[in-house]
Design an enzyme around this catalytic site. Structure first.
Site, PDB file in Angstrom:
ATOM      1  NE  ARG A   9      -1.666  -2.279   2.888  1.00 20.95           N
ATOM      2  CZ  ARG A   9      -1.548  -3.545   2.472  1.00 20.95           C
ATOM      3  NH1 ARG A   9      -2.373  -4.012   1.578  1.00 20.95           N
ATOM      4  NH2 ARG A   9      -0.606  -4.326   2.963  1.00 20.95           N
ATOM      5  CB  THR A  10       3.535   2.541   2.194  1.00 24.34           C
ATOM      6  OG1 THR A  10       2.807   2.251   3.389  1.00 24.34           O
ATOM      7  CG2 THR A  10       4.248   3.870   2.369  1.00 24.34           C
ATOM      8  CE  LYS A  69      26.533  -3.860  -7.599  1.00 26.84           C
ATOM      9  NZ  LYS A  69      26.710  -2.974  -8.788  1.00 26.84           N
ATOM     10  NE  ARG A 101       7.510   0.812   4.704  1.00 28.13           N
ATOM     11  CZ  ARG A 101       6.268   0.336   4.734  1.00 28.13           C
ATOM     12  NH1 ARG A 101       6.035  -0.925   4.408  1.00 28.13           N
ATOM     13  NH2 ARG A 101       5.270   1.112   5.077  1.00 28.13           N
ATOM     14  CG  HIS A 141       4.112   4.154   8.376  1.00 28.00           C
ATOM     15  ND1 HIS A 141       4.142   5.030   7.312  1.00 28.00           N
ATOM     16  CD2 HIS A 141       3.733   2.953   7.869  1.00 28.00           C
ATOM     17  CE1 HIS A 141       3.805   4.373   6.209  1.00 28.00           C
ATOM     18  NE2 HIS A 141       3.559   3.120   6.521  1.00 28.00           N
TER      19      HIS A 141
END
Length: 303
Positions: free
Chosen positions: A51-52, A80, A101, A130
């Site tokens: 969703r986000t 890496k 995120r 959030h």
């Protein structure tokens, strides 16, 4: 330049500006279809999201902008050994705004300290905050309740790791006469740092959802987050501690609303979806509109 790292980065007046902009976007979406022409959103998701991530990308596309980025850290140069801050410094050369995120608490704050021209939006940092989910939550509550004052809000489930809950409590605590009821097993209680800023008379804690459900104006359910547990046995023991079903809703107010940041697992039975008090899918739509308004606000874009 402004960032959104945690909910209190915006004042209540700034949130009101966003809410009014959301109202206008919903009423006249075509008026906003080109306000971000030639703008690029960097969508950097070092942790899984449906969703986000998609609502951020949809929001930018609906505003006329474009999106670059990744949805899996495994396809980025972090595999890496590239540091997060080096990644952000590079991305700033490409994009106008960034939604990020990351599984580590404080990652978005660190990123915001090294950029010079690119606003950073915290799309979730570990078990910390959030804020754009909080924006979706606030818009939903405002839509159904009219205001945030004089509400009794129950927060049920994983309160220990629930970044959506930590964020929402911080935001709602600024309004008048908001009472919180924290509903969780002992092992998943609300952490003290997220309770200490609330007046003690404005919250209570219980393990028993049934004993308080009739007092609630808003019930915010949350899943027990498997990805935050070290012990799989502990997760299995707690994951079905609360299951909201029709029987449990019999004593709830007729105008109570049920929110959930999603994804759900077993904590809300599918039979609840048809209850008019269940607004968690509407919540996802409000989240998209909220992110459209937020992107405009941070880019200072106008129709």
């Amino acid at each position: 330049m402004k960032h959104l790292i945690e909910p209190l980065d915006f004042t209540t007046e700034e949130y009101e500006e966003i809410f009014r902009l959301v109202d206008d976007i919903i009423a006249k979406p075509d008026d906003y279809s080109h306000v971000c022409d030639n703008k690029l959103l960097a969508s950097l998701f070092f942790e899984p999201s449906t969703r986000t991530r998609l609502s951020f990308e949809t929001a930018m596309l609906r505003l006329g902008g474009q999106v670059i980025g990744f949805s899996d850290a495994g396809v980025s140069s972090s595999t890496k050994g590239e540091t997060l801050l080096d990644t952000i410094r590079v991305i700033e050369n490409y994009a106008d705004i960034c939604a990020m995120r990351h599984p580590k608490e404080g990652a978005a704050l660190m990123a915001s300290k090294v950029v010079k021209t690119m606003p950073i939006i915290n799309a979730g940092d570990g078990g910390h905050f959030h804020p754009t989910q909080t924006l979706a939550d606030l818009i939903t509550i405002r839509n159904y309740k009219g205001s945030f004052d004089d509400l009794t809000v129950g927060l049920c489930g994983d309160l220990k790791f629930g970044r959506t809950i930590h964020s929402l409590v911080r935001a709602l605590n600024r309004y008048e006469n908001v009472k919180f009821i924290f509903i969780s097993p002992e092992e998943l209680k609300m952490p003290d740092p997220f309770k200490n800023f609330i007046d003690k008379e404005n919250y209570e804690e219980t393990r028993d959802l049934a004993s308080v459900i009739d007092d609630l104006d808003v019930l915010y359910m949350s899943r027990v987050q498997k990805e935050r547990f070290v012990s799989s046995d502990e997760y299995e023991r707690l994951k079905d501690y609360y299951i909201l079903n029709e029987e449990k809703l019999k004593n709830a107010k007729e105008d109570m609303i049920i929110l959930h940041p999603l994804p759900r697992v077993n904590e809300i039975a599918p039979e609840v979806d048809k209850d008019p008090r269940a607004v968690y899918f509407e919540q996802t739509k409000f989240g998209m509109y909220g992110r459209m308004a937020l992107i405009m606000r941070l880019l200072e874009a106008r129709k």
